[in-house]
Design an enzyme around this catalytic site. Structure first.
Site, PDB file in Angstrom:
ATOM      1  NE  ARG A  67      17.072  21.219  11.454  1.00  0.00           N
ATOM      2  CZ  ARG A  67      15.980  20.540  11.101  1.00  0.00           C
ATOM      3  NH1 ARG A  67      14.818  21.035  11.342  1.00  0.00           N
ATOM      4  NH2 ARG A  67      16.081  19.348  10.541  1.00  0.00           N
ATOM      5  CE  LYS A 213      -9.257  13.856  10.635  1.00  0.00           C
ATOM      6  NZ  LYS A 213      -9.275  15.275  10.930  1.00  0.00           N
ATOM      7  CD  GLU A 247      -6.703  19.086   2.927  1.00  0.00           C
ATOM      8  OE1 GLU A 247      -6.283  19.760   3.869  1.00  0.00           O
ATOM      9  OE2 GLU A 247      -5.983  18.384   2.214  1.00  0.00           O
ATOM     10  CG  HIS A 271      -4.915  10.810   6.113  1.00  0.00           C
ATOM     11  ND1 HIS A 271      -4.189  10.454   7.214  1.00  0.00           N
ATOM     12  CD2 HIS A 271      -4.504  12.070   5.807  1.00  0.00           C
ATOM     13  CE1 HIS A 271      -3.398  11.452   7.564  1.00  0.00           C
ATOM     14  NE2 HIS A 271      -3.564  12.434   6.721  1.00  0.00           N
TER      15      HIS A 271
HETATM   16  C1  BG6 Z   1      -2.219  15.905   6.573  1.00  0.00           C
HETATM   17  C2  BG6 Z   1      -1.739  16.338   5.216  1.00  0.00           C
HETATM   18  O1  BG6 Z   1      -1.832  14.589   6.834  1.00  0.00           O
HETATM   19  O2  BG6 Z   1      -3.632  16.003   6.622  1.00  0.00           O
HETATM   20  C3  BG6 Z   1      -2.207  17.741   4.883  1.00  0.00           C
HETATM   21  O3  BG6 Z   1      -0.329  16.302   5.164  1.00  0.00           O
HETATM   22  C4  BG6 Z   1      -3.707  17.853   5.048  1.00  0.00           C
HETATM   23  O4  BG6 Z   1      -1.838  18.105   3.555  1.00  0.00           O
HETATM   24  C5  BG6 Z   1      -4.130  17.308   6.414  1.00  0.00           C
HETATM   25  O5  BG6 Z   1      -4.070  19.217   4.917  1.00  0.00           O
HETATM   26  C6  BG6 Z   1      -5.635  17.237   6.512  1.00  0.00           C
HETATM   27  O6  BG6 Z   1      -5.987  16.914   7.832  1.00  0.00           O
HETATM   28  P1  BG6 Z   1      -7.417  17.258   8.399  1.00  0.00           P
HETATM   29  O7  BG6 Z   1      -7.419  16.667   9.766  1.00  0.00           O
HETATM   30  O8  BG6 Z   1      -7.541  18.753   8.373  1.00  0.00           O
HETATM   31  O9  BG6 Z   1      -8.387  16.614   7.465  1.00  0.00           O
END
Ligand code: BG6
Length: 515
Positions: A67, A213, A247, A271
């Protein structure tokens, strides 16, 4: 020596490469959102590391679109700084960076304005007339999904993206789109319908970085490359499976995004369901993209969608204390930052084996893993003395996705001595130790695969829609039933205590989230 006193050696005894070792095609990458967070943290560092490992095609060029109306040099300088911070390899090598920087150009402006696309068209034309990119184009849309339709329409109108029918074979045009793909089933279906108007499904690469991964890809090799596991990978031997994505970070200033998303849409819909389908799929007839994706989708189709009563019974949602005080979060927000749920797969292999999934932010540790717990041994052989029985723990195989990527097999062993005493010990395989090199970032793999035209690690239209179908009863129940509790949990804890009940009532328990 492992914590349990076992020493194991890992040696690589042979390696065979599949189609994904093919060289990526040279191309032009048009990166929408080059000044955004993802580009800074992941995409440009991924290009840098690919350049460092000499994996980028010779003629690759990148035109970033953002942008801000700023010179290309400023964008490149900004990325130099952020790559220094976020690259997996350190320090940044000047020669490699300079080689990458000379391949990057930039166009700034409003994504809704035709003038932006006219300027982009000129740059693309100049580059393509030089022949270096062989007219192959990879559009990467690292922007919110609501912008996709407008961007695709304008790319088409400005003659940048050829119509499906007029696809300029042998050159190719592909589009990579970031998750979240849609906000619910209706919006995802509409987005798919719209994209199908511009592109053939084979041109669309829906990115779920978990699939890139190494450890997630290893599920396939581990399951189907070893004859000892596949025969026991079913309801006759497996008691249950736990899939965790914990996390230790909060929402990190992404209040606007998270308020529209929440843990179920952010992590589970994409995921975790993707990981679960790799874990539970039947052997594909080949590792070709469609064969693998067919089998994964079959798993999603065999998962029973929940009734409203089952949502109350089988899903727990939580929110960490302090979430509502975060920037851009409503003070009365009910958006869950934690979700735990039980799913069942209605097929011959898995009937009766619960899959427990949990994902959350602001937990005591960062941990993503799959835990396959096998059935307990019949105790009759060991019940001569009750004090020994409780020591017999079921075998557990843990696939550690991150951190400390690897595999851990837990089994029982006799403690040396005259008494018949058993102890649980582990065999621990670590990627780092076995292969002596760091695991590449998911985005590196996925960028290369898109350049190779290998869609195995990307989500297909039917799988995305099916994942939303599975999540909708949960989202609908939460939206319509205020009685469903939203459990509060302390930051840096193991999450809401209520999720223990999910397993406890079936005589099971979560693997503790030890800090
Ligand atoms: C992303 C999410 O898809 O994956 C995030 O939007 C999350 O909220 C992230 O923190 C986690 O990814 P990774 O690879 O750190 O497990």
């Amino acid at each position: 020596m492992t914590a349990d006193g076992m020493e194991i050696t890992t040696s690589v005894v042979g390696a065979s490469s599949g189609s994904r070792e093919l060289a990526p095609d040279t191309c032009l990458v048009v990166l929408f959102g080059i000044t955004g967070d993802l580009a800074k943290r992941k995409l440009v560092p991924a290009f840098y590391n690919l350049a460092r490992d000499r994996k980028l095609p010779e003629g690759l060029h990148i035109i970033g679109v953002g942008r801000e109306e700023i010179p290309a040099e400023d964008v490149i300088a900004m990325h130099r700084k952020t790559t220094e911070k976020f690259s997996r390899s350190q320090p940044i090598e000047d020669e490699v960076w300079n080689d990458l920087a000379r391949r990057i150009d930039y166009v700034g402006g409003d994504f809704n304005e035709d003038s932006l696309y006219a300027a982009l068209y000129q740059k693309v034309l100049t580059l393509e007339s030089s022949g270096v990119t062989r007219n192959n184009q990879l559009y990467y849309l690292s922007v919110p999904a609501q912008l996709f339709p407008n961007i695709l329409t304008k790319l088409r109108r400005s003659r940048l993206m050829p119509a499906v029918a007029a696809s300029r074979l042998p050159a190719w045009t592909r589009v990579m789109v970031e998750k979240p793909f849609g906000h619910d089933l209706d919006s995802a279906t509409e987005l798919n319908r719209l994209m199908a108007g511009f592109l053939d499904e084979k041109q669309i690469y829906r990115l779920d970085h978990y699939l890139g991964k190494e450890t997630v890809q290893n599920i396939l090799v581990f399951r189907f490359g070893n004859s000892i596991f596949e025969p026991i990978w079913n309801r006759n031997f497996v008691d249950h499976v736990q899939i965790t994505a914990a996390e230790n970070i909060g929402i990190e200033g992404r209040g606007n995004f998270y308020e529209r998303t929440g843990a179920l849409r952010d992590i589970v819909q994409n995921h975790l369901l993707q990981v679960m389908s790799l874990c539970a799929m039947e052997p594909p007839i080949s590792f070709r993209a469609e064969d693998v994706r067919d089998e994964k989708t079959q798993v999603l189709r065999a998962i029973r969608p929940m009734s409203p009563a089952q949502v109350r019974q089988n899903v727990v949602r939580g929110q960490y204390a302090g979430y509502t005080s975060e920037k851009d979060v409503a003070p009365d927000s009910t958006q869950p930052t934690y979700v735990a749920l039980k799913l069942e797969i209605d097929n011959w292999r898995w009937k009766g084996v619960p899959f427990y999934l949990r994902a959350g932010k602001s937990l005591s540790r960062r941990l993503t893993e799959i835990r396959v717990q096998f059935q307990a041994v019949p105790l009759s052989l060991f019940d001569f003395d009750q004090s020994h029985c409780h020591l017999l723990r079921p075998n557990v195989l843990t696939i550690r996705i991150q951190p400390d990527e690897g595999l851990v097999q837990q089994f029982m062993c006799k403690v040396p001595g005259e008494e018949l005493t058993a102890a649980a010990v582990t065999m621990d395989f670590s990627y780092d130790r076995a292969f002596g090199k760091s695991v590449p970032e998911a985005y590196e793999r996925l960028l290369l695969d898109a350049m190779r035209g290998d869609a195995t690690l990307f989500a297909r239209r039917d799988a995305v829609e099916r994942s939303w179908e599975l999540c909708m009863p949960i989202l609908d129940a939460w939206a319509s039933d205020p009685e469903i509790p939203l459990h509060s949990y302390a930051p840096s804890s193991a999450g809401p205590a209520a999720d223990d009940e999910l397993l406890a009532r079936e005589g099971r328990c979560w693997e503790p989230l030890k800090p």
